[in-house]
Design an enzyme around this catalytic site. Structure first.
Site, PDB file in Angstrom:
ATOM      1  N   HIS A  42      58.106  53.855  18.441  1.00 36.22           N
ATOM      2  CA  HIS A  42      58.570  54.146  19.797  1.00 36.22           C
ATOM      3  C   HIS A  42      57.421  54.507  20.737  1.00 36.22           C
ATOM      4  O   HIS A  42      57.493  55.453  21.503  1.00 36.22           O
ATOM      5  CB  HIS A  42      59.626  55.259  19.778  1.00 36.22           C
ATOM      6  CG  HIS A  42      60.807  54.915  18.931  1.00 36.22           C
ATOM      7  ND1 HIS A  42      61.669  55.861  18.427  1.00 36.22           N
ATOM      8  CD2 HIS A  42      61.270  53.734  18.478  1.00 36.22           C
ATOM      9  CE1 HIS A  42      62.605  55.274  17.698  1.00 36.22           C
ATOM     10  NE2 HIS A  42      62.371  53.978  17.731  1.00 36.22           N
TER      11      HIS A  42
ATOM     12  N   LYS B 112      59.414  20.849  51.379  1.00 32.69           N
ATOM     13  CA  LYS B 112      60.117  21.276  52.583  1.00 32.69           C
ATOM     14  C   LYS B 112      61.208  20.276  52.958  1.00 32.69           C
ATOM     15  O   LYS B 112      62.306  20.657  53.373  1.00 32.69           O
ATOM     16  CB  LYS B 112      59.134  21.431  53.750  1.00 32.69           C
ATOM     17  CG  LYS B 112      59.826  21.785  55.074  1.00 32.69           C
ATOM     18  CD  LYS B 112      58.827  22.086  56.175  1.00 32.69           C
ATOM     19  CE  LYS B 112      59.572  22.433  57.470  1.00 32.69           C
ATOM     20  NZ  LYS B 112      58.659  22.852  58.553  1.00 32.69           N
TER      21      LYS B 112
END
Length: 515
Positions: free
Chosen positions: A275, A136
């Site tokens: 596929h 922070k």
């Protein structure tokens, strides 16, 4: 003013060298527990946490860094006089660098004999708190959670006496990702412990496995992430024995292939996939013959496809696969001779080894599908089915061979994109009609692919037939046995049409849509 660093790490890789360099640069070091012991033994002078706080470590180390003299030193803004005055009034000295990594919660819960108490005890509280405080206040504080960042931090400190704001900001972002992932893992563990099936918050965490050259198409950026708690039977965990790096489409196709093969544990089976749809599935009493059947199912579509085998690949099978252009081969193991054959002049062929004995555990994992602005979650389609529960709805009963073929076809159709139709005999698929917008179209494609091989063939449909015209099309091809879920309001029309043509039809009561 002398700079101060706070070092407390579970992973001590590289920490002695890092701390030594800090000392050479004139830094003071605060440390605690095992880290302090390791630094002291290396001859590096450190201050203990309780010397800084004036408060003893207690409760088996649960309480040691949660103190204003630590968090005040991390959170105080250097540019605000009020913060600095408060620090001075309370004898709080600034801490300019934090090097912390956390209790090994992940490693703990991965142990086979882990107890609930052990897991709870390995939840770090002070570590994340210090990391978050330092992150922070990254305008002034450098925070390091990853040993990979030791070098850049030391280089910048040696060069300019401090790190750049850009580096501090980047390291702070990494900290928040790290603590978020840590908390997500804890949340997932506790959610499972209490049996919460539909939590109001979904917390997931994955680790970057592989940056990819591109995604489904070259214009799409993509990356491959692996679950923080790895799934053993997974492409992410596969051991690659040969070939190029897997592409985005390779990974999706390979994942589809290893899902399909899970349903064929009882016999040697080979699945060829293209596929994300099976183009050939073959079964036999040995893996070489199973390959023969899978290849014969569709020798055109298998070109450039993916093959998965559920038994060790032997030399005879490898000899047959070697001349065919394949993208990927996946198996539980390979004989030394087979591996030599497959890799001969095939440097790009991707050969993967997977622990097939971990298949059952992989079935409990949820499936996640991304949509714009959301995520769909479902369990996998791994419902256990038995032919004893199926219903023959026609006058004609199936022959023994037809019953075997329908059971095989029903396993295979589950993985064909909907609308899906599959024609098979008792040892191999013969034709696949996948991803059609109407079922009659899928029927025609599957039958056309299976033409000249329809004697004794059966047909499977992933969902019910909405109209009897499908049955008429199947009957015209000479197919005498159909397996489908049933459940249409027009089921009787389909039954009547099947009876008219002397066909047998089974209703399973289970639909297998696959989008």
């Amino acid at each position: 003013m002398t700079k101060r660093a706070l070092i407390s790490v579970s992973d001590k890789a590289g920490i002695i060298d890092f701390a030594s360099q800090l000392k050479k640069l004139g830094w003071d070091i605060i440390s605690t527990g095992g880290t302090k012991k390791a630094l002291d033994e290396a001859g590096l002078e450190t201050s203990a946490i309780d010397d800084v706080t004036g408060f003893p470590e207690m409760m088996d180390g649960r309480v040691k860094t949660l103190h204003p003299k630590i968090h005040g030193g991390l959170l105080a803004r250097r540019d605000l006089d009020s913060h600095q005055e408060a620090a001075k009034e309370n004898n709080i000295e600034m801490i300019d660098l934090v090097v912390v990594n956390l209790y090994p919660f992940k490693e703990t819960i991965l142990k086979l004999d882990v107890t609930y108490a052990d897991a709870v005890e390995n939840i770090d509280i002070g570590g994340p708190s210090m990391l978050r405080s330092a992150a922070k206040n990254h305008a002034s504080v450098t925070v390091v959670v990853d040993p990979a960042d030791y070098v850049v931090v030391l280089d910048e400190l040696a060069d300019a006496g401090e790190t750049t704001y850009a580096t501090r900001q980047r390291l702070a972002a990494k900290v928040f990702r790290h603590t978020a992932a840590y908390d997500a893992l804890i949340a997932e563990y506790f959610t499972a412990q209490v049996g919460e099936a539909k939590p109001e918050k979904l917390t997931l965490t994955y680790d970057l496995k592989q940056p990819m050259r591109y995604g489904e198409n070259p214009q799409q950026d993509a990356d491959f992430y692996q679950k923080a708690i790895p799934t053993d039977y997974s492409i992410a965990s596969a051991k690659q024995l040969n070939g190029k790096e897997l592409s985005f489409n390779n990974i999706r196709d390979a994942d589809a292939a290893i899902r399909i093969i899970r349903d064929f544990k009882d016999r040697p089976t080979v699945v060829a996939l293209k596929h994300m749809n099976p183009c050939g599935i073959g079964q036999a009493d040995d893996i070489e013959t199973a390959w023969d059947n899978a290849y014969a199912a569709d020798p055109v579509s298998i070109f450039g496809g993916i093959v998965v085998l559920n038994r060790e690949v032997d030399a005879a099978t490898a000899e047959k696969m070697h001349p065919i252009f394949l993208e990927i081969i996946i198996a539980p193991s390979y004989s030394e001779e087979a591996l030599a054959i497959l890799t001969n002049k095939k440097k790009n062929l991707r050969i993967l080894e997977l622990p097939f004995d971990a298949q059952d555990a992989s079935e409990v994992e949820a499936e996640y599908t991304g949509v714009v602005g959301g995520l769909l979650v479902q369990n996998q389609d791994v419902v256990k089915e038995s032919p004893a529960d199926w219903q023959v709805v026609t006058d004609r009963q199936p022959t023994e061979q037809e019953a075997i073929a329908m059971a095989f076809a029903w396993k295979a159709i589950k993985y064909v994109k909907s609308n899906g139709i599959l024609v098979a005999n008792d040892r191999m698929t013969l034709g696949v009609g996948s991803g059609q917008t109407n079922r009659v179209g899928a029927v025609k494609i599957a039958i056309e692919a299976a033409k000249d091989r329809l004697y004794g063939a059966v047909l499977a449909s992933d969902a019910f037939f909405p109209f009897a015209d499908n049955i008429e099309e199947i009957a015209a091809a000479g197919i005498k046995a159909i397996i489908q879920p049933g459940g249409s309001v027009r089921d009787q029309e389909s039954i009547d049409a099947a009876n008219k043509h002397g066909m047998t039809m089974i209703f399973t009561g289970v639909r297998h849509f696959r989008h």
